[in-house]
Scaffold this motif. Structure first.
Motif, PDB file in Angstrom:
ATOM      1  N   PRO A   1       5.789  -6.023   0.484  1.00  0.00           N
ATOM      2  CA  PRO A   1       6.884  -5.058  -0.027  1.00  0.00           C
ATOM      3  C   PRO A   1       7.041  -5.269  -1.384  1.00  0.00           C
ATOM      4  O   PRO A   1       7.933  -4.388  -1.867  1.00  0.00           O
ATOM      5  CB  PRO A   1       8.010  -5.287   0.662  1.00  0.00           C
ATOM      6  CG  PRO A   1       7.881  -6.801   1.255  1.00  0.00           C
ATOM      7  CD  PRO A   1       6.598  -7.056   1.370  1.00  0.00           C
ATOM      8  N   ASN A   2       6.401  -6.118  -2.151  1.00  0.00           N
ATOM      9  CA  ASN A   2       6.849  -6.300  -3.656  1.00  0.00           C
ATOM     10  C   ASN A   2       5.362  -6.130  -4.361  1.00  0.00           C
ATOM     11  O   ASN A   2       4.536  -6.803  -4.172  1.00  0.00           O
ATOM     12  CB  ASN A   2       7.180  -7.683  -3.671  1.00  0.00           C
ATOM     13  CG  ASN A   2       7.830  -8.153  -5.152  1.00  0.00           C
ATOM     14  OD1 ASN A   2       7.102  -7.955  -5.901  1.00  0.00           O
ATOM     15  ND2 ASN A   2       9.146  -8.519  -5.263  1.00  0.00           N
ATOM     16  N   LEU A   3       5.649  -5.167  -5.339  1.00  0.00           N
ATOM     17  CA  LEU A   3       4.328  -4.827  -6.200  1.00  0.00           C
ATOM     18  C   LEU A   3       4.065  -6.199  -6.972  1.00  0.00           C
ATOM     19  O   LEU A   3       2.773  -6.291  -7.222  1.00  0.00           O
ATOM     20  CB  LEU A   3       4.807  -3.699  -7.005  1.00  0.00           C
ATOM     21  CG  LEU A   3       4.996  -2.470  -6.461  1.00  0.00           C
ATOM     22  CD1 LEU A   3       5.607  -1.205  -7.367  1.00  0.00           C
ATOM     23  CD2 LEU A   3       3.603  -1.951  -5.787  1.00  0.00           C
ATOM     24  N   LEU A   4       4.729  -6.836  -7.495  1.00  0.00           N
ATOM     25  CA  LEU A   4       4.302  -8.022  -8.443  1.00  0.00           C
ATOM     26  C   LEU A   4       3.697  -8.943  -7.643  1.00  0.00           C
ATOM     27  O   LEU A   4       3.046  -9.664  -8.079  1.00  0.00           O
ATOM     28  CB  LEU A   4       5.788  -8.371  -9.322  1.00  0.00           C
ATOM     29  CG  LEU A   4       6.284  -7.519 -10.421  1.00  0.00           C
ATOM     30  CD1 LEU A   4       7.568  -8.380 -11.024  1.00  0.00           C
ATOM     31  CD2 LEU A   4       5.050  -7.117 -11.551  1.00  0.00           C
TER      32      LEU A   4
ATOM     33  N   MET B   1       0.123  -6.682   8.277  1.00  0.00           N
ATOM     34  CA  MET B   1      -1.548  -6.411   8.497  1.00  0.00           C
ATOM     35  C   MET B   1      -1.718  -5.162   9.262  1.00  0.00           C
ATOM     36  O   MET B   1      -1.143  -4.934  10.245  1.00  0.00           O
ATOM     37  CB  MET B   1      -2.081  -7.490   9.087  1.00  0.00           C
ATOM     38  CG  MET B   1      -1.635  -7.937  10.094  1.00  0.00           C
ATOM     39  SD  MET B   1      -2.694  -9.402  10.628  1.00  0.00           S
ATOM     40  CE  MET B   1      -2.018 -10.295  12.245  1.00  0.00           C
ATOM     41  N   ASP B   2      -2.850  -4.251   8.870  1.00  0.00           N
ATOM     42  CA  ASP B   2      -2.924  -3.134   9.456  1.00  0.00           C
ATOM     43  C   ASP B   2      -4.426  -2.567   9.311  1.00  0.00           C
ATOM     44  O   ASP B   2      -4.903  -3.003   8.222  1.00  0.00           O
ATOM     45  CB  ASP B   2      -2.018  -1.804   8.747  1.00  0.00           C
ATOM     46  CG  ASP B   2      -2.153  -0.561   9.150  1.00  0.00           C
ATOM     47  OD1 ASP B   2      -1.569  -0.051  10.389  1.00  0.00           O
ATOM     48  OD2 ASP B   2      -3.012   0.126   8.512  1.00  0.00           O
TER      49      ASP B   2
ATOM     50  N   THR C   1       9.233  -1.253   1.490  1.00  0.00           N
ATOM     51  CA  THR C   1       9.551  -1.911   0.240  1.00  0.00           C
ATOM     52  C   THR C   1      10.631  -2.860   0.137  1.00  0.00           C
ATOM     53  O   THR C   1      11.151  -3.696  -0.340  1.00  0.00           O
ATOM     54  CB  THR C   1      10.385  -0.998  -0.832  1.00  0.00           C
ATOM     55  OG1 THR C   1      11.151  -0.078  -0.508  1.00  0.00           O
ATOM     56  CG2 THR C   1       9.056   0.107  -1.289  1.00  0.00           C
ATOM     57  N   GLU C   2      11.384  -3.009   1.701  1.00  0.00           N
ATOM     58  CA  GLU C   2      12.394  -3.855   2.043  1.00  0.00           C
ATOM     59  C   GLU C   2      11.767  -5.488   2.012  1.00  0.00           C
ATOM     60  O   GLU C   2      10.726  -5.620   2.753  1.00  0.00           O
ATOM     61  CB  GLU C   2      13.032  -3.670   3.356  1.00  0.00           C
ATOM     62  CG  GLU C   2      14.040  -4.694   3.761  1.00  0.00           C
ATOM     63  CD  GLU C   2      14.511  -4.555   4.954  1.00  0.00           C
ATOM     64  OE1 GLU C   2      15.550  -5.211   5.322  1.00  0.00           O
ATOM     65  OE2 GLU C   2      14.022  -3.691   5.732  1.00  0.00           O
ATOM     66  N   GLU C   3      12.309  -6.297   1.235  1.00  0.00           N
ATOM     67  CA  GLU C   3      11.781  -7.501   1.322  1.00  0.00           C
ATOM     68  C   GLU C   3      12.936  -8.504   1.718  1.00  0.00           C
ATOM     69  O   GLU C   3      13.719  -8.861   0.924  1.00  0.00           O
ATOM     70  CB  GLU C   3      11.511  -7.977  -0.049  1.00  0.00           C
ATOM     71  CG  GLU C   3      10.987  -9.309  -0.211  1.00  0.00           C
ATOM     72  CD  GLU C   3      10.460  -9.402  -1.553  1.00  0.00           C
ATOM     73  OE1 GLU C   3       9.726 -10.572  -1.876  1.00  0.00           O
ATOM     74  OE2 GLU C   3      10.429  -8.692  -2.738  1.00  0.00           O
ATOM     75  N   PRO C   4      13.048  -8.892   2.830  1.00  0.00           N
ATOM     76  CA  PRO C   4      14.074 -10.139   3.576  1.00  0.00           C
ATOM     77  C   PRO C   4      13.812 -11.303   2.717  1.00  0.00           C
ATOM     78  O   PRO C   4      12.922 -11.617   2.113  1.00  0.00           O
ATOM     79  CB  PRO C   4      13.526 -10.392   5.034  1.00  0.00           C
ATOM     80  CG  PRO C   4      12.649  -9.034   5.156  1.00  0.00           C
ATOM     81  CD  PRO C   4      12.020  -8.665   3.797  1.00  0.00           C
TER      82      PRO C   4
ATOM     83  N   TRP D   1       1.567  -7.248  12.871  1.00  0.00           N
ATOM     84  CA  TRP D   1       0.508  -6.209  13.155  1.00  0.00           C
ATOM     85  C   TRP D   1       0.831  -4.934  12.977  1.00  0.00           C
ATOM     86  O   TRP D   1       2.098  -4.693  13.870  1.00  0.00           O
ATOM     87  CB  TRP D   1      -0.497  -6.361  14.379  1.00  0.00           C
ATOM     88  CG  TRP D   1      -1.388  -5.332  14.636  1.00  0.00           C
ATOM     89  CD1 TRP D   1      -1.274  -4.270  15.298  1.00  0.00           C
ATOM     90  CD2 TRP D   1      -2.435  -5.312  13.936  1.00  0.00           C
ATOM     91  NE1 TRP D   1      -2.244  -3.584  15.134  1.00  0.00           N
ATOM     92  CE2 TRP D   1      -3.291  -4.177  14.407  1.00  0.00           C
ATOM     93  CE3 TRP D   1      -3.392  -6.089  12.662  1.00  0.00           C
ATOM     94  CZ2 TRP D   1      -4.457  -3.580  13.807  1.00  0.00           C
ATOM     95  CZ3 TRP D   1      -4.392  -5.730  12.462  1.00  0.00           C
ATOM     96  CH2 TRP D   1      -4.960  -4.525  12.810  1.00  0.00           C
ATOM     97  N   GLY D   2       0.528  -3.833  12.446  1.00  0.00           N
ATOM     98  CA  GLY D   2       1.265  -2.457  12.407  1.00  0.00           C
ATOM     99  C   GLY D   2       2.456  -2.456  11.379  1.00  0.00           C
ATOM    100  O   GLY D   2       2.819  -1.399  11.062  1.00  0.00           O
ATOM    101  N   THR D   3       2.938  -3.428  10.754  1.00  0.00           N
ATOM    102  CA  THR D   3       3.650  -3.430   9.652  1.00  0.00           C
ATOM    103  C   THR D   3       3.079  -3.401   8.267  1.00  0.00           C
ATOM    104  O   THR D   3       2.069  -3.960   7.927  1.00  0.00           O
ATOM    105  CB  THR D   3       4.578  -4.764   9.627  1.00  0.00           C
ATOM    106  OG1 THR D   3       5.321  -5.023  10.647  1.00  0.00           O
ATOM    107  CG2 THR D   3       5.457  -4.801   8.390  1.00  0.00           C
ATOM    108  N   VAL D   4       3.443  -2.592   7.548  1.00  0.00           N
ATOM    109  CA  VAL D   4       2.932  -1.921   6.153  1.00  0.00           C
ATOM    110  C   VAL D   4       3.736  -2.173   5.240  1.00  0.00           C
ATOM    111  O   VAL D   4       4.953  -1.250   5.010  1.00  0.00           O
ATOM    112  CB  VAL D   4       2.136  -0.535   6.318  1.00  0.00           C
ATOM    113  CG1 VAL D   4       1.624  -0.074   5.273  1.00  0.00           C
ATOM    114  CG2 VAL D   4       1.213  -0.442   7.426  1.00  0.00           C
ATOM    115  N   GLY D   5       3.408  -2.827   4.164  1.00  0.00           N
ATOM    116  CA  GLY D   5       4.230  -3.038   2.781  1.00  0.00           C
ATOM    117  C   GLY D   5       3.778  -2.088   1.904  1.00  0.00           C
ATOM    118  O   GLY D   5       2.608  -1.329   2.243  1.00  0.00           O
TER     119      GLY D   5
END
Length: 272
Positions: A187-190, A178-179, A64-67, A214-218
């Motif tokens: 990481p942002n639901l909206l 992408m995974d 859920t972290e959003e830089p 690749w391998g990062t999942v929000g």
């Protein structure tokens, strides 16, 4: 200013904005490029920041972290430029194209300002500003409304309602990760909800994602890998990721960074 005071100022800026460029810190603190780089090295060794090409970002990424935009724009600059340059070749004059928010699509916008007769739909103030500064009278720029996120996306019910009535030839979509299982995520639901509307509005989906995605999942999925007609990444993409994307997405294009040597078979891979 003592080194300890300077490093605290750097840390405060990184934590406040999500990241900082070396050039910005040199200007703000009035010291040399080498001094700033030594400070960043010292902070990174203590685990307080993460060094990236051209600057530093905050540590501790989660689903859920959003830089912020500044933090993300300091990452993988060469890769993003190569991806944007290659992706621009997929946009035809006279087409209606949607650009999602993000630093890669913002980079792409700079390559599209000379394409004639474009209609551009975007939920990014920064992307819209690139075209506005370009000043072409034959381009139509439509900016959705919405609530602004840390990454400068306009999201929420207003953005969704605006996009829902539109139809575009192609969507250029930037993603957080992408995974194979989770697909393309944010990481942002909206923002995920808004991006899903952009996907639904597009005849074709082109995803722009450098190899670190690749391998990062929000926390929220925008679309499965199979929904993408084309994925444009860079030659740093690992072999397992290439295999998964080639298996599920319609087409995988690997952009070569400027000056990068061409290996056997690579020219075919990146369309060079």
């Amino acid at each position: 200013m003592l080194a300890q005071q300077r490093q605290q100022a750097i840390l405060d800026k990184v934590r406040r904005t999500g990241g900082a460029r070396v050039a910005e810190l040199v200007r703000d603190l009035g010291v040399s490029d080498m001094t700033i780089r030594r400070d960043l090295e010292a902070l990174a060794e203590r685990g307080l920041i993460e060094k990236v090409h051209g600057g530093a970002t905050a540590t501790g990424a989660g689903s859920t972290e959003e830089p912020g935009f500044a933090a993300k724009s300091a990452r993988q600059q060469a890769e993003k430029e190569a991806i944007a340059r290659r992706a621009a070749q997929l946009v035809r004059p006279g087409s209606a194209v949607a650009l999602s928010a993000g630093t890669t699509t913002w980079t792409l916008a700079h390559h599209l300002i000379d394409v004639p007769d474009l209609t551009v739909i975007t939920n990014s103030v920064r992307v819209a500003d690139v075209f506005h500064r370009g000043g072409r009278g034959d381009q139509t720029i439509v900016l959705t409304g919405g609530v602004r996120t840390p990454s400068d996306a306009l999201v929420g019910p207003v953005a969704v309602a605006a996009i829902r009535s539109l139809h575009v030839d192609v969507l250029m979509l930037g993603v957080h990760g992408m995974d194979a299982r989770a697909g393309f995520t944010t990481p942002n639901l909206l923002e995920a909800e808004t991006d899903r509307e952009l996907v639904a509005a597009a005849h074709r989906l082109v995803v722009l994602a450098d190899h670190t995605k690749w391998g990062t999942v929000g926390i929220s999925t925008i679309a499965p890998l199979a929904r993408a007609h084309t994925v444009v990444s860079d030659t740093g993409l690992p072999e397992d990721a290439r295999a998964e994307l080639a298996r599920h997405a319609g087409e995988l294009v690997l952009a070569r960074i400027h000056g990068e040597a061409v290996h056997d078979g690579q020219a075919a891979a990146d369309g060079a």
